[in-house]
Write a protein that holds these residues in place. Structure first.
Motif, PDB file in Angstrom:
ATOM      1  N   ALA A 187      22.737  33.573  48.288  1.00  0.00           N
ATOM      2  CA  ALA A 187      23.155  34.381  47.312  1.00  0.00           C
ATOM      3  C   ALA A 187      24.496  33.604  46.417  1.00  0.00           C
ATOM      4  CB  ALA A 187      23.525  35.623  47.556  1.00  0.00           C
ATOM      5  N   LEU A 188      25.292  32.994  47.360  1.00  0.00           N
ATOM      6  CA  LEU A 188      26.445  32.137  46.638  1.00  0.00           C
ATOM      7  C   LEU A 188      25.709  30.766  46.034  1.00  0.00           C
ATOM      8  CD1 LEU A 188      28.932  32.192  49.610  1.00  0.00           C
ATOM      9  CD2 LEU A 188      29.061  33.484  47.405  1.00  0.00           C
ATOM     10  N   VAL A 189      24.799  30.197  46.498  1.00  0.00           N
ATOM     11  CA  VAL A 189      24.074  29.059  46.056  1.00  0.00           C
ATOM     12  C   VAL A 189      23.349  29.474  44.668  1.00  0.00           C
ATOM     13  CG1 VAL A 189      22.448  27.494  46.113  1.00  0.00           C
ATOM     14  CG2 VAL A 189      23.967  27.700  48.074  1.00  0.00           C
ATOM     15  N   THR A 190      22.610  30.726  44.614  1.00  0.00           N
ATOM     16  CA  THR A 190      21.943  30.976  43.344  1.00  0.00           C
ATOM     17  C   THR A 190      22.939  31.543  42.437  1.00  0.00           C
ATOM     18  OG1 THR A 190      20.136  31.841  44.827  1.00  0.00           O
ATOM     19  CG2 THR A 190      20.128  32.704  42.544  1.00  0.00           C
ATOM     20  N   ALA A 191      23.931  32.309  42.641  1.00  0.00           N
ATOM     21  CA  ALA A 191      24.744  32.510  41.346  1.00  0.00           C
ATOM     22  C   ALA A 191      25.552  31.360  40.918  1.00  0.00           C
ATOM     23  CB  ALA A 191      25.721  33.763  42.013  1.00  0.00           C
ATOM     24  N   ALA A 221      23.496  38.938  29.592  1.00  0.00           N
ATOM     25  CA  ALA A 221      24.616  38.622  28.865  1.00  0.00           C
ATOM     26  C   ALA A 221      25.136  39.518  27.934  1.00  0.00           C
ATOM     27  CB  ALA A 221      24.454  37.559  27.993  1.00  0.00           C
ATOM     28  N   GLN A 222      26.670  39.730  27.622  1.00  0.00           N
ATOM     29  CA  GLN A 222      27.173  40.490  26.550  1.00  0.00           C
ATOM     30  C   GLN A 222      27.998  39.941  25.824  1.00  0.00           C
ATOM     31  OE1 GLN A 222      28.862  43.338  29.904  1.00  0.00           O
ATOM     32  NE2 GLN A 222      27.235  44.930  29.287  1.00  0.00           N
ATOM     33  N   LEU A 248      30.828  35.107  24.473  1.00  0.00           N
ATOM     34  CA  LEU A 248      29.617  35.489  25.004  1.00  0.00           C
ATOM     35  C   LEU A 248      29.784  35.343  26.623  1.00  0.00           C
ATOM     36  CD1 LEU A 248      26.552  36.633  24.395  1.00  0.00           C
ATOM     37  CD2 LEU A 248      25.970  34.292  25.223  1.00  0.00           C
ATOM     38  N   ARG A 249      29.553  36.485  27.378  1.00  0.00           N
ATOM     39  CA  ARG A 249      30.112  36.425  28.856  1.00  0.00           C
ATOM     40  C   ARG A 249      28.650  36.610  29.416  1.00  0.00           C
ATOM     41  NH1 ARG A 249      34.567  37.229  31.516  1.00  0.00           N
ATOM     42  NH2 ARG A 249      34.483  37.974  33.423  1.00  0.00           N
ATOM     43  N   VAL A 250      28.265  35.623  30.152  1.00  0.00           N
ATOM     44  CA  VAL A 250      26.939  35.455  30.892  1.00  0.00           C
ATOM     45  C   VAL A 250      27.249  35.733  32.504  1.00  0.00           C
ATOM     46  CG1 VAL A 250      24.967  34.274  31.558  1.00  0.00           C
ATOM     47  CG2 VAL A 250      25.983  34.163  29.244  1.00  0.00           C
ATOM     48  N   THR A 251      26.475  36.896  32.988  1.00  0.00           N
ATOM     49  CA  THR A 251      26.654  37.116  34.396  1.00  0.00           C
ATOM     50  C   THR A 251      25.446  36.641  34.902  1.00  0.00           C
ATOM     51  OG1 THR A 251      27.875  39.132  33.794  1.00  0.00           O
ATOM     52  CG2 THR A 251      27.025  38.918  35.922  1.00  0.00           C
ATOM     53  N   ARG A 252      25.583  35.751  36.131  1.00  0.00           N
ATOM     54  CA  ARG A 252      24.606  35.501  36.797  1.00  0.00           C
ATOM     55  C   ARG A 252      24.623  36.248  38.198  1.00  0.00           C
ATOM     56  NH1 ARG A 252      19.634  32.911  37.376  1.00  0.00           N
ATOM     57  NH2 ARG A 252      19.335  31.515  39.235  1.00  0.00           N
ATOM     58  N   ARG A 253      23.519  36.846  38.561  1.00  0.00           N
ATOM     59  CA  ARG A 253      23.284  37.405  39.829  1.00  0.00           C
ATOM     60  C   ARG A 253      22.088  36.799  40.659  1.00  0.00           C
ATOM     61  NH1 ARG A 253      25.937  42.588  39.526  1.00  0.00           N
ATOM     62  NH2 ARG A 253      26.604  43.076  37.368  1.00  0.00           N
ATOM     63  N   ASP A 254      22.217  37.161  41.974  1.00  0.00           N
ATOM     64  CA  ASP A 254      21.300  36.690  42.910  1.00  0.00           C
ATOM     65  C   ASP A 254      20.289  37.814  42.853  1.00  0.00           C
ATOM     66  OD1 ASP A 254      21.580  38.075  45.954  1.00  0.00           O
ATOM     67  OD2 ASP A 254      23.410  37.916  44.571  1.00  0.00           O
ATOM     68  N   LEU A 262      28.475  36.404  39.139  1.00  0.00           N
ATOM     69  CA  LEU A 262      29.138  35.369  38.572  1.00  0.00           C
ATOM     70  C   LEU A 262      29.211  35.481  37.125  1.00  0.00           C
ATOM     71  CD1 LEU A 262      31.336  32.954  38.873  1.00  0.00           C
ATOM     72  CD2 LEU A 262      29.393  31.559  39.146  1.00  0.00           C
ATOM     73  N   ALA A 263      30.330  35.558  36.456  1.00  0.00           N
ATOM     74  CA  ALA A 263      30.278  35.685  34.993  1.00  0.00           C
ATOM     75  C   ALA A 263      31.288  34.540  34.485  1.00  0.00           C
ATOM     76  CB  ALA A 263      31.131  37.205  34.331  1.00  0.00           C
ATOM     77  N   ARG A 264      30.634  34.045  33.500  1.00  0.00           N
ATOM     78  CA  ARG A 264      31.203  32.776  32.692  1.00  0.00           C
ATOM     79  C   ARG A 264      31.131  33.030  31.148  1.00  0.00           C
ATOM     80  NH1 ARG A 264      27.596  30.181  36.278  1.00  0.00           N
ATOM     81  NH2 ARG A 264      28.483  28.761  38.023  1.00  0.00           N
ATOM     82  N   PRO A 265      32.120  32.494  30.412  1.00  0.00           N
ATOM     83  CA  PRO A 265      32.202  32.751  29.123  1.00  0.00           C
ATOM     84  C   PRO A 265      31.541  31.522  28.230  1.00  0.00           C
ATOM     85  CG  PRO A 265      34.455  31.948  29.948  1.00  0.00           C
ATOM     86  CD  PRO A 265      33.579  32.181  31.124  1.00  0.00           C
ATOM     87  N   TYR A 266      30.728  31.962  27.269  1.00  0.00           N
ATOM     88  CA  TYR A 266      30.410  30.775  26.602  1.00  0.00           C
ATOM     89  C   TYR A 266      30.673  30.997  25.130  1.00  0.00           C
ATOM     90  CZ  TYR A 266      27.224  29.509  30.452  1.00  0.00           C
ATOM     91  OH  TYR A 266      26.959  28.945  31.748  1.00  0.00           O
ATOM     92  N   GLY A 267      30.870  29.810  24.460  1.00  0.00           N
ATOM     93  CA  GLY A 267      31.080  30.048  22.832  1.00  0.00           C
ATOM     94  C   GLY A 267      32.650  30.429  22.650  1.00  0.00           C
TER      95      GLY A 267
END
Length: 384
Positions: free
Chosen positions: A43-47, A89-90, A130-136, A143-148
């Motif tokens: 899960a850690l590697v995927t996220a 994404a939100q 834009l806040r993109v959330t990556r889940r396993d 894991l959420a990251r901002p874009y733009g």
């Protein structure tokens, strides 16, 4: 990176199972603990995989009056080369979150989402990032990251048409102040000659002394110079409706209406706030942008006295429009003290439920419940 409650529980279970299995030599428990640890590691590697995305946004339009429609267009492009993006994404729009679907976004492809920006209230609405959330797949790690970046949408106060505009005030040589319907030209300064200047404006004596042509720069001193002072102190607007001071919102509409009327007539206008510390230092700079960004600030009569002292010393114009709320009626004497520096002083009391006593501080006072009523009362003023 954030581990979910499920992931935390599985991680604790892995540690307990591995500890008990090794301690008491139970291979079954050891296998279960190892499987749980492997699941958390997967899960850690995927996220942790970071999708390569570019975000472009445009507001249509980016400046609107309160209540007018505005929309935001967000384009997300997958710049990766190996795998499609399947993300949650939100996009942040003010205090709200707008979902942006990113399902099976293949490399080199993009998706576009368009949504409405709320303009019910005056202010600056920040849109983004834009806040993109990556889940396993097991939902153990998110894991959420901002874009733009962030794009502001300026929601200006409503503008109510004003027909009347203050006339100019010119001072004659004997000290009298008269209304001047037409401009007069007065010498202001000297500057270097540029192609197209009239030769009759060349100042030959100075040109001979400095060795290059110098021309006279003249200004029209009799045009009305209007100063709009908005009282943005919280004590001047004590009433709140759902946490919003409607009298202050009406004051912003009145200020915007006066500024728009003077600009329409090509007259110079200056906008000031009683408490300048409440202005947004990153604002757009124009008067309507400043009115969109200004907020109520703390401060009592000392702040008002400081602002009036500045107006008296700098003498920024000949017609002063002071806009305030019902809470400042007892402080109009500080405004009335400016009548010596400003030939015309008009006070607008917004959010008023009753009339200001006649002759208060010797000023022309316009009492209005809102911006529309202020515009109607404004056109009825007969004495500037």
């Amino acid at each position: 990176m954030g581990i979910t409650a499920r992931g935390l529980g599985l991680l604790v279970a892995a540690v307990v199972l591995l500890g008990v299995g090794f301690r008491y030599a139970y291979p079954e428990l050891t296998v279960l603990g190892a499987a749980a640890a492997v699941a958390v590691g997967y899960a850690l590697v995927t996220a942790a995989w970071r999708p390569r995305l570019t975000v472009e946004r445009s507001a249509e339009p980016d400046r609107v009056a309160r209540g007018e429609p505005a929309s935001m267009t967000v384009t997300v492009r997958n710049t990766g080369r190996l795998r499609a993006a399947n993300l949650v994404a939100q996009d942040r729009c003010g205090d709200a979150l707008v979902p942006v679907p990113l399902l099976r976004l293949r490399p080199g492809r993009d998706t576009t989402v368009r949504y409405e920006v709320p303009t019910r209230r005056r202010g600056v609405v920040p849109v983004g990032p834009l806040r993109v959330t990556r889940r396993d797949p097991l939902g153990l790690v998110a894991l959420a990251r901002p874009y733009g970046g962030t794009v502001p949408v300026w929601v200006h106060p409503r503008i109510h048409p004003l027909t009347a505009v203050p006339t100019g005030a010119g001072r004659s040589l004997d000290g009298r102040v008269d209304s001047v319907p037409h401009g007069s030209i007065t010498f202001d300064s000297l500057r270097e000659y540029v192609v197209g200047d009239e030769l009759r404006r060349v100042h030959w004596r100075t040109s001979a002394r400095v060795g290059e042509l110098m021309v006279r720069e003249n200004v029209d001193t009799s045009l009305p110079r209007i100063v709009v002072a908005l009282d943005n102190r919280a004590v001047a607007h004590p009433e709140r409706v759902d946490g919003v001071a409607e009298s202050f919102e009406s004051g912003c509409e009145a200020a915007a209406s006066v500024v728009a009327a003077t600009i329409r007539e090509d007259l110079p206008v200056t906008l000031l706030m009683v408490s300048p510390d409440a202005e947004d230092p990153t604002g757009g700079g124009g008067p309507l942008d400043r009115l969109a960004a200004v907020e109520l600030a703390d401060g009592g009569v000392d702040v008002l006295r400081t602002a009036m002292s500045r107006l008296r010393q700098e003498r920024l114009g000949d017609t002063l429009i002071f806009l305030t709320g019902p809470g400042a009626r007892g402080e109009l004497g500080h405004v009335g003290a400016l009548r010596g520096a400003y030939p015309s002083v008009v006070v607008g009391v917004l959010g008023a439920t009753d009339r200001t006593p006649p002759g208060a501080a010797g000023l022309v006072v316009v009492d209005a419940a809102d911006g529309a009523e202020f515009a109607a009362e404004w056109d009825g003023i007969r004495r500037w």
